[in-house]
Design an enzyme around this catalytic site. Structure first.
Site, mmCIF file in Angstrom:
data_model
loop_
_atom_site.group_PDB
_atom_site.id
_atom_site.type_symbol
_atom_site.label_atom_id
_atom_site.label_comp_id
_atom_site.label_asym_id
_atom_site.label_seq_id
_atom_site.Cartn_x
_atom_site.Cartn_y
_atom_site.Cartn_z
ATOM 1 C CB SER A 1 -9.222 -2.015 4.259
ATOM 2 O OG SER A 1 -9.633 -3.249 3.768
ATOM 3 C CD GLU B 1 -6.084 0.623 2.249
ATOM 4 O OE1 GLU B 1 -5.902 -0.466 2.825
ATOM 5 O OE2 GLU B 1 -6.819 0.760 1.262
ATOM 6 N NE ARG C 1 -3.736 -2.317 0.241
ATOM 7 C CZ ARG C 1 -3.423 -3.472 -0.356
ATOM 8 N NH1 ARG C 1 -2.344 -3.561 -1.108
ATOM 9 N NH2 ARG C 1 -4.207 -4.511 -0.211
#
Ligand SMILES: Cc1cc2nc3c(=O)[nH]c(=O)nc-3n(C[C@H](O)[C@H](O)[C@H](O)COP(=O)(O)OP(=O)(O)OC[C@H]3O[C@@H](n4cnc5c(N)ncnc54)[C@H](O)[C@@H]3O)c2cc1C
Length: 342
Positions: free
Chosen positions: A242, A338, A168
């Site tokens: 998420s 995130e 990520r």
């Protein structure tokens, strides 16, 4: 001749972010081509403003009205752009929908991206956090990209190394943050394709469908079915997927935690560290299904924060902070959001 900029002031972003947060931007421009970016850079007032590049708004939490200039990427187009011995190259413009692009490749008989089906958002945002799901990530099929560099006004061509992809993560969250606007991404899709069923839940779904030799289409269909079962649809309830990244910890810390909490879910990483399932940690802290006002934790998936209707971005952030504090107190593990928070 270049058409004039499509510029608006005090633009509500409510329909342009998947949390459905009603925040306003001081200025907003639809970016149809690199010429629009050049015109923004040449305009003294616009180029002096702080910028937010916007794709599908599916990885963003807007916590207030802000004095930003929003550059909304709406440039479109997909082309076959070459080949080498092992790959076919396909280029998609930044404003294309990611899922639409994946489906286009499959319809052309070009496998590779099927495990990444149904991830919301745009092609241009996909490299920013190196999107990943079901045992695959963008970096596996990435060739290069074109980006407009606001600092120099040049169009850069960046290869895999330049992008420094991680979990990520990429250079666009670090050295090129606030500087590069991704215009188009080129993918290298394999001529000799093998199904990727490393992710146990996906393998089980394929087996449950009685398929022994899956095609890329079969895998895409299975991924779509699993995602539709597990994840809330932002069109129905606001969310950004998420909300927390899975924390990666040293083996010694994971072993100590496992002794104390035998149910701990963790995955070995190639570098010897362990990725912990943040959803498990949050669930064990009792947050699954709970709410603070209109900000909530999804009933089926503790990693997903939701807007149950009319929540402000600040309320969602408050909920996230409470969850992070509880996980830290119970497990000594810091979990990081995130989405980009503004
Ligand atoms: C239901 C749901 C499920 C999800 N599942 C996954 C998943 O499985 N895996 C996963 O990795 N992600 C997942 N996400 C997160 C999200 O879909 C991805 O991060 C996606 O790439 C974001 O795309 P976007 O166009 O919406 O980006 P935005 O939210 O618009 O922007 C995100 C960031 O990228 C920057 N950015 C956007 N476009 C550009 C550009 N052209 N140039 C430079 N910077 C740019 C923005 O400035 C911002 O910092 C999910 C989200 C939702 C809502």
């Amino acid at each position: 001749m270049t058409p004039p900029l499509d510029l608006r002031h005090d633009q509500s972003l409510r329909t342009l972010n998947t949390f459905g947060i009603d925040a306003k931007a001081a200025a907003y421009v639809r970016i149809r081509s690199v010429d629009d970016l050049r015109a923004v850079r040449a305009d003294a007032a616009l180029s002096a403003m702080p910028r937010l590049v916007l794709g599908g708004g599916s990885n963003l939490l807007l916590t207030r009205d802000f004095d930003y200039l929003v550059l909304h990427m709406v440039n479109r187009g997909i082309t076959l752009s070459g080949e080498d011995d092992d790959h076919l190259l396909v280029t998609a413009q930044a404003g294309e929908s990611w899922h639409g692009f994946v489906q286009w490749t499959l319809a052309q008989g070009l496998p590779g991206l099927e495990n990444l089906s149904l991830i919301p958002g745009s092609v241009g945002a996909a490299p920013i956090q190196n999107i990943g799901a079901y045992g695959s990530e963008l970096a596996d099929y990435f060739h290069s990209l074109q980006a407009f560099d606001f600092a120099s006004g040049e169009v850069l061509e960046l290869g895999r190394r330049d992008c420094a992809f991680g979990y990520r993560d990429s250079v666009f969250k670090h050295a090129l943050r606030d500087r590069a606007v991704i215009l188009a991404v080129r993918f290298a899709l394999p001529k000799r394709w093998q199904p990727n069923l490393r992710y146990a839940e996906l393998a089980a779904e394929i087996a449950a469908r009685g398929i022994t030799q899956p095609t890329a289409r079969d895998i895409s269909d299975a991924v779509i079915a699993i995602r539709q079962r597990k994840l809330p649809d932002p069109a129905v309830i606001g969310n950004a997927g998420s909300f927390f990244k899975n924390p990666v910890v040293p083996a010694a810390q994971r072993d100590a935690l496992l002794q104390q909490h035998p149910g701990l879910v963790s995955y070995a990483q190639p570098d010897g560290q362990y990725k912990l399932a943040a959803g498990w940690l949050i669930d064990r802290c009792g947050w699954k299904g709970r709410s603070l006002g209109a900000a909530g934790v999804h009933e089926k998936q503790a990693l997903v924060l939701v807007n149950r209707g009319g929540a402000s971005g600040a309320e969602i952030l408050q909920l996230a902070d409470r969850i992070r504090a509880d996980v830290l107190a119970a497990y000594g593990v810091a979990i990081e959001p995130e989405p980009v928070i503004l």
